[in-house]
Each structure stands twice: as structure tokens, then as C-alpha cells.
Design a protein around this motif. Structure first.
Motif, mmCIF file in Angstrom:
data_model
loop_
_atom_site.group_PDB
_atom_site.id
_atom_site.type_symbol
_atom_site.label_atom_id
_atom_site.label_comp_id
_atom_site.label_asym_id
_atom_site.label_seq_id
_atom_site.Cartn_x
_atom_site.Cartn_y
_atom_site.Cartn_z
ATOM 1 N N SER A 12 0.809 -1.210 0.000
ATOM 2 C CA SER A 12 0.000 0.000 0.000
ATOM 3 C C SER A 12 0.842 1.259 0.000
ATOM 4 C CB SER A 12 -0.901 -0.018 1.245
ATOM 5 O OG SER A 12 -1.493 1.232 1.421
ATOM 6 N N LYS A 13 0.420 2.244 -0.795
ATOM 7 C CA LYS A 13 1.104 3.532 -0.830
ATOM 8 C C LYS A 13 0.397 4.551 0.051
ATOM 9 C CE LYS A 13 2.735 5.330 -4.631
ATOM 10 N NZ LYS A 13 2.769 5.800 -6.030
ATOM 11 N N ALA A 14 -0.521 4.062 0.884
ATOM 12 C CA ALA A 14 -1.355 4.981 1.668
ATOM 13 C C ALA A 14 -0.525 5.922 2.529
ATOM 14 C CB ALA A 14 -2.321 4.190 2.550
ATOM 15 N N ALA A 15 0.451 5.374 3.245
ATOM 16 C CA ALA A 15 1.251 6.198 4.148
ATOM 17 C C ALA A 15 2.021 7.253 3.383
ATOM 18 C CB ALA A 15 2.205 5.313 4.943
ATOM 19 N N SER A 16 2.604 6.850 2.267
ATOM 20 C CA SER A 16 3.377 7.783 1.461
ATOM 21 C C SER A 16 2.490 8.893 0.903
ATOM 22 C CB SER A 16 4.055 7.009 0.326
ATOM 23 O OG SER A 16 4.574 7.907 -0.624
ATOM 24 N N LEU A 17 1.314 8.513 0.428
ATOM 25 C CA LEU A 17 0.387 9.514 -0.114
ATOM 26 C C LEU A 17 -0.086 10.450 0.980
ATOM 27 C CD1 LEU A 17 -1.698 7.279 -2.524
ATOM 28 C CD2 LEU A 17 -0.089 9.066 -3.166
ATOM 29 N N HIS A 18 -0.302 9.900 2.179
ATOM 30 C CA HIS A 18 -0.714 10.734 3.304
ATOM 31 C C HIS A 18 0.328 11.798 3.598
ATOM 32 C CE1 HIS A 18 -1.289 11.574 7.714
ATOM 33 N NE2 HIS A 18 -2.499 11.779 7.249
ATOM 34 N N TRP A 19 1.595 11.373 3.604
ATOM 35 C CA TRP A 19 2.706 12.293 3.861
ATOM 36 C C TRP A 19 2.698 13.423 2.832
ATOM 37 C CZ3 TRP A 19 6.967 14.207 1.348
ATOM 38 C CH2 TRP A 19 7.998 14.733 2.159
ATOM 39 N N THR A 20 2.572 13.052 1.559
ATOM 40 C CA THR A 20 2.559 14.060 0.497
ATOM 41 C C THR A 20 1.369 14.988 0.667
ATOM 42 O OG1 THR A 20 3.529 12.396 -0.953
ATOM 43 C CG2 THR A 20 2.677 14.371 -1.998
ATOM 44 N N GLY A 21 0.221 14.426 0.991
ATOM 45 C CA GLY A 21 -0.980 15.237 1.210
ATOM 46 C C GLY A 21 -0.773 16.245 2.313
ATOM 47 N N GLU A 22 -0.122 15.820 3.405
ATOM 48 C CA GLU A 22 0.156 16.741 4.506
ATOM 49 C C GLU A 22 0.979 17.927 4.032
ATOM 50 O OE1 GLU A 22 2.142 14.127 7.246
ATOM 51 O OE2 GLU A 22 0.382 13.997 8.550
ATOM 52 N N ARG A 23 2.006 17.665 3.226
ATOM 53 C CA ARG A 23 2.889 18.763 2.768
ATOM 54 C C ARG A 23 2.131 19.697 1.848
ATOM 55 N NH1 ARG A 23 6.529 16.744 6.512
ATOM 56 N NH2 ARG A 23 4.913 15.221 6.993
ATOM 57 N N ILE A 24 1.334 19.118 0.937
ATOM 58 C CA ILE A 24 0.593 19.963 0.004
ATOM 59 C C ILE A 24 -0.385 20.849 0.762
ATOM 60 C CG2 ILE A 24 -1.120 19.916 -1.865
ATOM 61 C CD1 ILE A 24 0.280 17.459 -2.954
ATOM 62 N N LEU A 25 -1.065 20.270 1.746
ATOM 63 C CA LEU A 25 -2.008 21.053 2.556
ATOM 64 C C LEU A 25 -1.288 22.178 3.294
ATOM 65 C CD1 LEU A 25 -4.893 21.357 3.614
ATOM 66 C CD2 LEU A 25 -4.274 19.853 5.489
ATOM 67 N N SER A 26 -0.101 21.910 3.816
ATOM 68 C CA SER A 26 0.672 22.935 4.516
ATOM 69 C C SER A 26 0.984 24.096 3.590
ATOM 70 C CB SER A 26 1.979 22.356 5.045
ATOM 71 O OG SER A 26 1.721 21.286 5.922
ATOM 72 N N ILE A 27 1.410 23.770 2.372
ATOM 73 C CA ILE A 27 1.728 24.826 1.405
ATOM 74 C C ILE A 27 0.466 25.607 1.062
ATOM 75 C CG2 ILE A 27 2.541 25.245 -0.955
ATOM 76 C CD1 ILE A 27 4.339 22.765 -0.576
ATOM 77 N N ALA A 28 -0.664 24.904 0.891
ATOM 78 C CA ALA A 28 -1.930 25.572 0.588
ATOM 79 C C ALA A 28 -2.308 26.539 1.711
ATOM 80 C CB ALA A 28 -3.027 24.538 0.392
ATOM 81 N N LEU A 29 -2.082 26.091 2.931
ATOM 82 C CA LEU A 29 -2.418 26.932 4.088
ATOM 83 C C LEU A 29 -1.547 28.195 4.111
ATOM 84 C CD1 LEU A 29 -4.461 26.735 6.313
ATOM 85 C CD2 LEU A 29 -2.826 25.454 7.684
ATOM 86 N N LEU A 30 -0.271 28.022 3.739
ATOM 87 C CA LEU A 30 0.618 29.174 3.653
ATOM 88 C C LEU A 30 0.086 30.197 2.663
ATOM 89 C CD1 LEU A 30 4.251 27.759 3.626
ATOM 90 C CD2 LEU A 30 3.310 29.410 5.224
ATOM 91 N N GLY A 31 -0.428 29.695 1.542
ATOM 92 C CA GLY A 31 -0.967 30.586 0.528
ATOM 93 C C GLY A 31 -2.267 31.250 0.954
ATOM 94 N N LEU A 32 -3.024 30.561 1.808
ATOM 95 C CA LEU A 32 -4.321 31.097 2.241
ATOM 96 C C LEU A 32 -4.180 32.321 3.139
ATOM 97 C CD1 LEU A 32 -6.715 28.125 3.038
ATOM 98 C CD2 LEU A 32 -7.094 30.000 1.462
ATOM 99 N N ALA A 33 -3.089 32.392 3.879
ATOM 100 C CA ALA A 33 -2.920 33.483 4.850
ATOM 101 C C ALA A 33 -2.978 34.871 4.190
ATOM 102 C CB ALA A 33 -1.636 33.286 5.635
ATOM 103 N N PRO A 34 -2.150 35.151 3.167
ATOM 104 C CA PRO A 34 -2.273 36.452 2.511
ATOM 105 C C PRO A 34 -3.626 36.643 1.830
ATOM 106 C CG PRO A 34 -0.729 35.040 1.339
ATOM 107 C CD PRO A 34 -1.044 34.355 2.612
ATOM 108 N N MET A 35 -4.183 35.531 1.318
ATOM 109 C CA MET A 35 -5.515 35.617 0.705
ATOM 110 C C MET A 35 -6.539 36.106 1.708
ATOM 111 S SD MET A 35 -5.989 34.458 -2.508
ATOM 112 C CE MET A 35 -7.382 33.377 -2.676
ATOM 113 N N ALA A 36 -6.462 35.565 2.937
ATOM 114 C CA ALA A 36 -7.419 35.935 3.976
ATOM 115 C C ALA A 36 -7.300 37.415 4.307
ATOM 116 C CB ALA A 36 -7.186 35.091 5.223
ATOM 117 N N TYR A 37 -6.060 37.924 4.216
ATOM 118 C CA TYR A 37 -5.853 39.343 4.548
ATOM 119 C C TYR A 37 -6.369 40.250 3.437
ATOM 120 C CZ TYR A 37 -3.539 43.648 5.970
ATOM 121 O OH TYR A 37 -3.276 44.947 6.347
#
Lengths: 169, 158
Positions: free
Chosen positions: B58-83
């Protein structure tokens, strides 16, 4: 002494240098996953009621260690704060502006307000900057020990400056 | 004692292609570095992680890890958007991203500190409940009240 040489074999990059004086003729892939082995470890040791060796109580603290646990600490704290806020939104009868006016009517001094803003901004700023530091590690950058310390100090500096800046807004 | 051996050397001796493309951690091994006899025939157990290994596929764990990083980057981008763009779309996206980021983060904390099958299950169930209530509360706030972006702006205005 654990000797860990991480090697990745790539097709076509075979070199014939011998790293260790060991020859593996019969190498068998392990049948258990890391999770299974970890579970076995914990099951056995809790069943035998073994005490845990002192570790964080005796190991000398370093700046990277402190930043790491702070990253986790701020993460848990911020998450708890958000959950508390969400719960309050569901449970409390009045609207947000109502409660905000309540706080305004309490006439706190400007220094206290500025300090409160600093206290709110600080964990957000730290977790954000240290998070970026983590993402750079995930890209494989900045693992040398001097680099780890340098990026750590930069995170601390940016956190303090940003928090002061936000508190002044 | 764990030792990693350069696979290239192993390749040289003609080991199966299974090991060729993997990073291997060799399990505890008493290595005798003997001047007279440099070569030892040792049977070793290794963790092989090539993608063609059918052990736990199963690649579930690996995909989860990647998903976490992508979400973190998305959240970084959301901050200036929110402002700069405090609109409902950003409010709801922020609610989802913050909740999920927190859910996954707390999940890692639980994985690190909670041990034992039933305890792990209960802790994860509790976390799921908490995250669900959090998301529900934030969406409720976005819909019936001023919304996250406006809330922060109002809080900071005094």
C-alpha cells in the motif's frame, strides 16, 4: 555503535567500491512491517511492566530540540484554540460582535491589549516559520548541523519581529 | 547494530534485481572485520523498499505524507488571501484547511505517544469527533456569524 550508511542503488550507477568488509549472499526481505514491529515492542514491554529508561530527563537540551518540541507544542495549542473557538461558536447564544463589545467594554490598558495581540501572534508566527523550515527539510535542504542551527535562529528572529509587527497593527 | 551496505557492491556479486532498486536497512548483524578473512558469508535480513515488492503493497502512508505537505503549502498561501480578500470562499476554505491540518497534525502526535491497539483506536475516534465538531463549528460561524477573516480583522481593530 550503530553504523548507518544510507545507500540507494540506482540503475547504471554501480560502483565497485567496498564500504564494509561484509558480503551478503543471502539477503531476505523482512516479513513484518515497521508498524508491526513497533507494536510488538510496545506490547512486550508493557506486558512485562518494564520501566522506561530516562531520556528527556537526562539528555542535554539543544536549540534544535527545543524548536522541535515548540513546533509540536504551538501546533497542539493552536489546534486546541481553534477547536475551542468552534465549540464556543456552536454553544454560545450571542454573536461574535456581541462578545467582542463585551471585551472592549472592559477597558483594558493599551499595553495589555498590545501584549495580548503579541501573545496570540507569537505561536502562529513561530509555527508558520518553523513549518516553512520543515518544508525545506522535506525538500532535502539544510540538514547540515550548522545549517540546522542557522535556520533555527532565523526562525526565532522572524517570529519575534513578526509578532511585534502584528501586535503593533 | 545496523549496517548498510552499498548495494552496488552487492550487485557486483550478482544479487537478485529485487534488491537493486532499494534502500536497505540491514538488521542486527555482528560484523567481524578481519584482516585475514575480509569476506564473510552472512545471511542477513533486510527491509527492502522497492515498489515491486509485494509485501505490504500500500502507498497509503506515502500519499498521506505528500498530502500533509501539500495542505501545509496551501495553508501558507491562504494566509495572505485571507488578509487581502476576506470573502466567504476564503472563509470556508480556511475552515477546511485549518481543521484538516490540525486533524492530521494531532494524528501524528497520537501516533507518537499512544500505544496499544484499543487505546489507539479510541484516541483516533476521539480525534475524529473533535475535528468534525471543529469543522462544523467553523462552518456554522462562517454562515451565521461574521466569518473567520472578518473575525480576526475585528479582533485586531481594537
Amino acid at each position: 555503535m550503530a553504523l548507518l550508511l544510507r545507500t540507494v542503488a540506482r540503475q547504471g550507477l554501480c560502483s565497485s567500491r567496498l564500504q564494509l568488509a561484509v558480503l551478503y549472499r543471502h539477503a531476505v526481505p523482512m516479513g513484518t512491517t515497521a508498524k508491526e514491529e513497533m507494536d510488538k515492542f510496545w506490547n512486550k514491554n508493557t506486558r512485562l511492566n518494564r520501566p522506561v529508561s530516562p531520556h528527556i530527563s537526562i539528555y542535554q537540551w539543544s536549540v534544535p530540540m527545543m524548536l522541535s518540541i515548540s513546533h509540536r507544542g504551538t501546533g497542539v495549542a493552536l489546534s486546541s484554540g481553534i477547536s475551542a473557538f468552534a465549540l464556543a461558536a456552536l454553544v454560545l447564544p450571542e454573536s461574535y460582535p456581541h462578545y467582542l463589545d463585551l471585551i472592549h467594554s472592559m477597558s483594558f490598558g493599551p499595553q495589555f491589549l498590545a501584549f495580548s495581540k503579541f501573545a496570540l501572534a507569537f505561536p502562529v508566527a513561530f509555527h508558520t516559520f518553523n513549518g516553512i523550515r520543515h518544508l525545506l527539510w522535506d525538500l532535502g535542504k539544510g540538514f547540515k548541523i550548522p545549517e540546522v542551527y542557522r535556520s533555527g535562529y532565523i526562525v526565532i528572529a522572524l517570529t519575534v519581529l513578526t509578532s511585534i509587527g502584528l501586535a503593533a497593527m | 547494530m545496523a549496517a548498510l551496505v552499498r548495494i552496488s557492491y552487492v550487485c557486483h556479486r550478482g544479487v537478485s534485481p529485487l534488491l537493486f532498486r532499494s534502500s536497505s536497512l540491514i538488521r542486527p548483524l555482528a560484523v567481524q572485520k578481519d584482516r585475514d578473512c575480509p569476506y564473510h558469508l552472512i545471511s542477513a535480513k533486510i527491509h527492502a523498499t522497492p515498489s515491486n515488492y509485494a509485501g505490504s503493497g500500500s502507498k497509503a502512508a506515502s500519499l498521506h505524507w505528500t498530502g500533509e505537505r501539500i495542505l501545509s503549502i496551501a495553508l501558507l498561501g491562504l494566509a495572505p488571501m485571507a488578509y487581502f480578500y476576506p470573502v466567504p470562499a476564503v472563509d470556508y476554505t480556511l475552515a477546511a484547511a485549518l481543521t484538516l491540518h490540525g486533524h492530521w497534525g494531532l494524528g501524528q502526535v497520537l501516533t507518537d505517544y499512544v500505544h496499544g491497539d484499543s487505546k489507539i483506536k479510541m484516541a483516533n475516534a476521539g480525534l475524529f469527533l473533535l475535528s468534525s465538531v471543529t469543522f462544523a463549528g467553523l462552518c456554522y460561524f462562517n454562515y451565521h456569524d461574521v466569518g473567520i477573516c472578518k473575525a480576526v480583522a475585528l479582533l485586531w481593530s481594537k
